[in-house]
Design an enzyme around this catalytic site. Structure first.
Site, mmCIF file in Angstrom:
data_model
loop_
_atom_site.group_PDB
_atom_site.id
_atom_site.type_symbol
_atom_site.label_atom_id
_atom_site.label_comp_id
_atom_site.label_asym_id
_atom_site.label_seq_id
_atom_site.Cartn_x
_atom_site.Cartn_y
_atom_site.Cartn_z
ATOM 1 N N CYS A 2 -20.112 17.163 0.930
ATOM 2 C CA CYS A 2 -20.078 18.468 0.249
ATOM 3 C C CYS A 2 -21.483 18.819 -0.250
ATOM 4 C CB CYS A 2 -19.153 18.430 -0.965
ATOM 5 S SG CYS A 2 -17.491 17.811 -0.617
HETATM 6 N N1 GLN Z 1 -14.460 12.773 -0.361
HETATM 7 C C1 GLN Z 1 -14.394 14.034 -1.044
HETATM 8 C C2 GLN Z 1 -13.350 14.936 -0.410
HETATM 9 O O1 GLN Z 1 -12.734 14.615 0.542
HETATM 10 C C3 GLN Z 1 -15.740 14.717 -1.081
HETATM 11 C C4 GLN Z 1 -16.149 15.185 0.285
HETATM 12 C C5 GLN Z 1 -17.614 15.404 0.512
HETATM 13 O O2 GLN Z 1 -18.493 15.203 -0.315
HETATM 14 N N2 GLN Z 1 -17.879 15.821 1.684
HETATM 15 O O3 GLN Z 1 -13.158 15.996 -0.885
#
Ligand code: GLN
Length: 246
Positions: A2
């Site tokens: 993210c």
């Molecule tokens: N693992 C978390 C989720 O699935 C954050 C994802 C991310 O940082 N891409 O939302």
């Protein structure tokens, strides 16, 4: 991975922070420049949280940020002195839903996680056992980020920096190689970590802004080293290396 963002400073329209800069969080949702192998777009929902008279308000959606036609008008008309926002690229196997998008909230606190917990969910069973059952039953979503948040909330009385640092340490020990880049604020103080992903900081006399990617080149942005703990208010910002730094 993210992309996430936080700001403490003079009252500012959310659009000036999240939408208008050339490489804003909005743009980073479809054109991030530093995903480090963690996906290519951040289209699995988004959220923004801000403070109105000291109280947090959130707006989260499960759609890509660019697909929300109400957002530009909303962001232009809301002003705040403290903002946290995230665009999500859901980890494979995790649910896609509004309540899995950051920021997560507990009382005055807002939280965002960029990364993943290795070996989810088995690797977290022991740590989760230490939480009150009601905290587990009321998690926003069955995602790693929500469990990290539940663990941190459970330790907030240690102070936000120690709560975050100790959870990062313990999750890394239980799930080595996890990516634990977090943001936490109560609207006055900000705690952030770099744990295998980027975070950039921009400081002025009366503001601090942090972002997974800088919203422009130059402009006073500096990148934090990996495995750093940042603590800040709008007037001060300090960083310390975290244990296990490589
Ligand atoms: N693992 C978390 C989720 O699935 C954050 C994802 C991310 O940082 N891409 O939302």
């Amino acid at each position: 991975m993210c992309r996430h963002f936080a700001y403490l400073g003079p009252e500012t329209p959310l659009a000036s922070l999240l939408l208008d800069p050339p490489h804003s969080l909005y743009r980073q949702s479809w054109s991030p420049s530093d995903m480090r192998g963690g996906g290519s777009v951040n289209a699995d929902g988004f959220g923004m949280g801000w403070y109105t008279q000291g109280e947090p308000v959130r707006y989260r959606r499960s759609v890509p940020i660019w697909a929300d036609e109400n957002l530009p008008g909303l962001a232009a008309s809301i002003r705040s002195t403290a903002v946290v926002a995230a665009v999500r690229n859901g980890t494979v196997g995790m649910p896609l839903m509004e309540s899995a998008a950051g920021p997560f909230q507990h009382q005055r606190w807002l939280f965002s996680h960029n990364g993943l917990v290795r070996g989810w969910p088995g690797s977290m069973a022991k740590l989760a056992e230490g939480l009150p059952v009601t905290d587990l039953l009321t998690m926003d979503a069955t995602v790693d980020s929500a469990l990290l948040w539940a663990l941190i909330v459970n330790r907030l009385e240690l102070g936000p920096a120690e709560a975050v640092a100790s959870v990062v340490r313990e999750v890394e020990a239980a799930a080595p190689g996890s990516r634990l880049n977090v943001l936490l604020t109560d609207g006055e103080q900000l705690v952030a970590t770099t744990w295998t992903h980027s975070l950039w900081v921009k400081q002025t006399d009366d503001s601090v802004t942090v972002s997974s990617e800088p919203w422009s080149t130059g402009d006073g942005w500096r990148e934090l080293p990996d495995r750093t703990l940042l603590t800040a208010t709008r007037y001060s910002c300090s960083t310390t290396p975290m244990e296990g730094r490589q």
